[in-house]
Design a protein around this motif. Structure first.
Motif, PDB file in Angstrom:
ATOM      1  N   PRO A   1     -13.920 -29.888  13.970  1.00  0.00           N
ATOM      2  CA  PRO A   1     -13.473 -28.928  14.868  1.00  0.00           C
ATOM      3  C   PRO A   1     -12.781 -27.775  14.362  1.00  0.00           C
ATOM      4  CG  PRO A   1     -13.303 -31.070  15.424  1.00  0.00           C
ATOM      5  CD  PRO A   1     -13.438 -31.041  14.111  1.00  0.00           C
ATOM      6  N   SER A   2     -12.436 -26.940  15.230  1.00  0.00           N
ATOM      7  CA  SER A   2     -11.900 -25.550  15.063  1.00  0.00           C
ATOM      8  C   SER A   2     -10.751 -25.388  14.047  1.00  0.00           C
ATOM      9  CB  SER A   2     -11.549 -24.819  16.315  1.00  0.00           C
ATOM     10  OG  SER A   2     -10.587 -25.509  17.019  1.00  0.00           O
ATOM     11  N   ALA A   3      -9.961 -26.510  14.006  1.00  0.00           N
ATOM     12  CA  ALA A   3      -8.790 -26.756  13.005  1.00  0.00           C
ATOM     13  C   ALA A   3      -9.174 -26.760  11.638  1.00  0.00           C
ATOM     14  CB  ALA A   3      -8.070 -28.139  13.378  1.00  0.00           C
ATOM     15  N   GLY A   4     -10.561 -26.959  11.375  1.00  0.00           N
ATOM     16  CA  GLY A   4     -10.904 -27.054  10.077  1.00  0.00           C
ATOM     17  C   GLY A   4     -11.707 -25.667   9.634  1.00  0.00           C
ATOM     18  N   LEU A   5     -11.437 -24.609  10.325  1.00  0.00           N
ATOM     19  CA  LEU A   5     -12.430 -23.588  10.125  1.00  0.00           C
ATOM     20  C   LEU A   5     -11.897 -22.676   8.876  1.00  0.00           C
ATOM     21  CD1 LEU A   5     -12.509 -21.801  13.624  1.00  0.00           C
ATOM     22  CD2 LEU A   5     -14.326 -22.923  12.387  1.00  0.00           C
ATOM     23  N   MET A   6     -12.572 -22.045   7.940  1.00  0.00           N
ATOM     24  CA  MET A   6     -12.228 -21.515   6.892  1.00  0.00           C
ATOM     25  C   MET A   6     -12.533 -20.262   7.204  1.00  0.00           C
ATOM     26  SD  MET A   6     -15.763 -22.834   5.169  1.00  0.00           S
ATOM     27  CE  MET A   6     -15.793 -24.208   6.276  1.00  0.00           C
ATOM     28  N   SER A   7     -11.304 -19.291   6.253  1.00  0.00           N
ATOM     29  CA  SER A   7     -11.570 -17.732   6.413  1.00  0.00           C
ATOM     30  C   SER A   7     -12.886 -17.323   5.906  1.00  0.00           C
ATOM     31  CB  SER A   7     -10.325 -17.249   5.627  1.00  0.00           C
ATOM     32  OG  SER A   7     -10.229 -17.829   4.168  1.00  0.00           O
ATOM     33  N   ASP A   8     -13.291 -18.058   4.673  1.00  0.00           N
ATOM     34  CA  ASP A   8     -14.613 -17.678   4.115  1.00  0.00           C
ATOM     35  C   ASP A   8     -15.444 -18.664   3.816  1.00  0.00           C
ATOM     36  OD1 ASP A   8     -14.008 -14.364   3.855  1.00  0.00           O
ATOM     37  OD2 ASP A   8     -12.499 -15.336   2.547  1.00  0.00           O
ATOM     38  N   ALA A   9     -16.820 -18.419   3.538  1.00  0.00           N
ATOM     39  CA  ALA A   9     -17.869 -19.555   3.236  1.00  0.00           C
ATOM     40  C   ALA A   9     -17.270 -20.097   1.819  1.00  0.00           C
ATOM     41  CB  ALA A   9     -19.127 -19.130   3.165  1.00  0.00           C
ATOM     42  N   VAL A  10     -17.210 -21.408   1.825  1.00  0.00           N
ATOM     43  CA  VAL A  10     -16.976 -22.022   0.436  1.00  0.00           C
ATOM     44  C   VAL A  10     -18.049 -22.635  -0.297  1.00  0.00           C
ATOM     45  CG1 VAL A  10     -15.772 -24.063  -0.284  1.00  0.00           C
ATOM     46  CG2 VAL A  10     -14.918 -22.670   1.616  1.00  0.00           C
ATOM     47  N   ARG A  11     -18.245 -22.448  -1.569  1.00  0.00           N
ATOM     48  CA  ARG A  11     -19.022 -23.010  -2.576  1.00  0.00           C
ATOM     49  C   ARG A  11     -18.563 -23.384  -3.754  1.00  0.00           C
ATOM     50  NH1 ARG A  11     -21.206 -18.665   0.115  1.00  0.00           N
ATOM     51  NH2 ARG A  11     -23.152 -18.733   1.112  1.00  0.00           N
ATOM     52  N   ARG A  12     -18.209 -24.641  -3.922  1.00  0.00           N
ATOM     53  CA  ARG A  12     -17.729 -25.358  -5.192  1.00  0.00           C
ATOM     54  C   ARG A  12     -17.952 -26.608  -5.588  1.00  0.00           C
ATOM     55  NH1 ARG A  12     -11.268 -26.806  -3.751  1.00  0.00           N
ATOM     56  NH2 ARG A  12     -11.674 -27.899  -5.631  1.00  0.00           N
ATOM     57  N   GLU A  13     -17.418 -27.147  -6.559  1.00  0.00           N
ATOM     58  CA  GLU A  13     -17.674 -28.383  -7.109  1.00  0.00           C
ATOM     59  C   GLU A  13     -16.445 -29.263  -7.080  1.00  0.00           C
ATOM     60  OE1 GLU A  13     -18.703 -30.440 -11.315  1.00  0.00           O
ATOM     61  OE2 GLU A  13     -19.956 -28.784 -10.684  1.00  0.00           O
TER      62      GLU A  13
ATOM     63  N   ILE B   1     -20.258 -28.863  -3.010  1.00  0.00           N
ATOM     64  CA  ILE B   1     -19.900 -28.884  -1.425  1.00  0.00           C
ATOM     65  C   ILE B   1     -20.017 -27.471  -0.995  1.00  0.00           C
ATOM     66  CG2 ILE B   1     -17.456 -28.696  -2.156  1.00  0.00           C
ATOM     67  CD1 ILE B   1     -16.949 -30.130   0.645  1.00  0.00           C
ATOM     68  N   ILE B   2     -20.428 -27.039  -0.016  1.00  0.00           N
ATOM     69  CA  ILE B   2     -20.585 -25.751   0.788  1.00  0.00           C
ATOM     70  C   ILE B   2     -20.288 -26.052   2.261  1.00  0.00           C
ATOM     71  CG2 ILE B   2     -22.216 -24.188   1.660  1.00  0.00           C
ATOM     72  CD1 ILE B   2     -24.290 -24.998  -0.539  1.00  0.00           C
ATOM     73  N   GLY B   3     -19.201 -25.107   2.444  1.00  0.00           N
ATOM     74  CA  GLY B   3     -18.615 -24.784   3.935  1.00  0.00           C
ATOM     75  C   GLY B   3     -18.959 -23.267   4.631  1.00  0.00           C
ATOM     76  N   TRP B   4     -19.206 -23.535   5.775  1.00  0.00           N
ATOM     77  CA  TRP B   4     -19.410 -22.277   6.692  1.00  0.00           C
ATOM     78  C   TRP B   4     -18.820 -22.614   8.121  1.00  0.00           C
ATOM     79  CZ3 TRP B   4     -23.451 -25.684   5.393  1.00  0.00           C
ATOM     80  CH2 TRP B   4     -24.031 -26.027   6.356  1.00  0.00           C
ATOM     81  N   ASN B   5     -18.820 -21.609   8.633  1.00  0.00           N
ATOM     82  CA  ASN B   5     -18.367 -21.449  10.377  1.00  0.00           C
ATOM     83  C   ASN B   5     -19.605 -21.157  10.991  1.00  0.00           C
ATOM     84  OD1 ASN B   5     -15.513 -22.019   9.280  1.00  0.00           O
ATOM     85  ND2 ASN B   5     -15.292 -19.752   9.439  1.00  0.00           N
ATOM     86  N   ASP B   6     -19.628 -21.843  12.221  1.00  0.00           N
ATOM     87  CA  ASP B   6     -20.763 -21.692  13.115  1.00  0.00           C
ATOM     88  C   ASP B   6     -20.297 -21.887  14.597  1.00  0.00           C
ATOM     89  OD1 ASP B   6     -23.203 -20.685  14.354  1.00  0.00           O
ATOM     90  OD2 ASP B   6     -24.442 -22.115  13.379  1.00  0.00           O
ATOM     91  N   GLY B   7     -20.205 -20.950  15.428  1.00  0.00           N
ATOM     92  CA  GLY B   7     -19.721 -21.409  16.913  1.00  0.00           C
ATOM     93  C   GLY B   7     -18.739 -22.355  16.908  1.00  0.00           C
ATOM     94  N   GLY B   8     -17.636 -21.857  16.150  1.00  0.00           N
ATOM     95  CA  GLY B   8     -16.434 -22.532  16.411  1.00  0.00           C
ATOM     96  C   GLY B   8     -16.279 -23.892  15.897  1.00  0.00           C
TER      97      GLY B   8
END
Length: 252
Positions: free
Chosen positions: A199-211, A217-224
């Motif tokens: 949920p929105s509490a876990g939103l990140m400021s920028d896309a994440v790509r790391r190990e 692991i890859i993270g991104w935001n979409d639609g809240g």
């Protein structure tokens, strides 16, 4: 062995499991017990929450410079004819404990932005160690999506990516940042991909790509919603999966 003794042993094993101190066989056995017993699952969550709180509330502190010569003298690095006193030995034990604790906090305490990513990887690893990495097994998104209804507040977006080489395998519910989160499981050849919708509490400021611990692991935001994809796939393959999911058409 009494029932109380058995319960105490299981509790100690849960602590060891959370700390990553069990061998794979015992880790899988404890994982099965936790999956079958809500009380044990709650205890595991309490231990994990306590660890996170301690890491936040007890940041590492720099040690005074004068401790080094005291430690060296206490353990005999500076050789002298006299034996160290009991007071010196006691001081060396206390100082060594402080140094070990401080070093542990330096290594283990994650930055605030990394906590969700760490939790996602932890849930992926627990699923891999479990007898079944999914709670509902199906390649049909019209079966997987309704399964979440009534179990969480909002069912996740489910995309059919079989044409792109990422068939749906099923789904499960993980606990991320203290709250239930839907996780979809996809396959790519012999690899599993966990995709969690936080949920929105876990939103990140920028896309994440790391190990993290050998897993990409890859993270991104979409639609809240913050999406987190984790797998032992190579970084390029996991990026292809994330791109295919983001471009997938809206559900019919």
């Amino acid at each position: 062995m009494t029932k109380d003794a058995t319960a105490d042993d299981t509790s100690l094993l849960i602590h060891a499991f959370v700390d990553g101190e069990l061998d794979p066989a015992n880790a899988r056995a404890i994982e099965r017990e936790i999956a079958a017993d809500p009380a044990l699952a709650a205890e595991r969550e309490q231990v994990q929450t306590l660890q996170r709180v301690l890491r936040e509330k007890l940041p590492p502190k720099a040690l005074p410079r004068h401790l080094r010569p005291r430690i060296e003298a206490a353990v005999g690095l500076h050789r002298t004819r006299s034996r160290p006193s009991w007071q010196a030995l006691a001081a060396s034990v206390a100082v060594a404990f402080v140094m070990a604790s401080a070093s542990t906090w330096v290594v283990l305490r994650p930055a605030p932005g990394d906590r969700v990513a760490e939790a996602v990887v932890d849930d992926h690893l627990r699923a891999l160690m479990a007898a079944q990495p999914i709670d509902v097994a199906s390649s049909d998104r019209h079966t997987v999506k309704p399964w979440f209804n009534g179990r969480i507040t909002q069912a996740p977006r489910v995309a059919d990516l079989s044409a792109q080489g990422f068939p749906l395998a099923g789904g499960r519910i993980d606990v991320i940042a203290g709250a239930p989160a839907p996780t979809l499981v996809y396959r790519h050849r012999q690899h599993l991909i966990s995709l969690s919708a936080v949920p929105s509490a876990g939103l990140m400021s920028d896309a994440v790509r790391r190990e993290i611990r050998g897993y990409n692991i890859i993270g991104w935001n979409d639609g809240g919603v913050a999406y987190w994809a984790v797998s032992d796939l190579g970084a390029e393959d996991l990026e292809s999966f994330a791109r295919a999911f983001r471009r997938a058409p809206a559900e019919q």
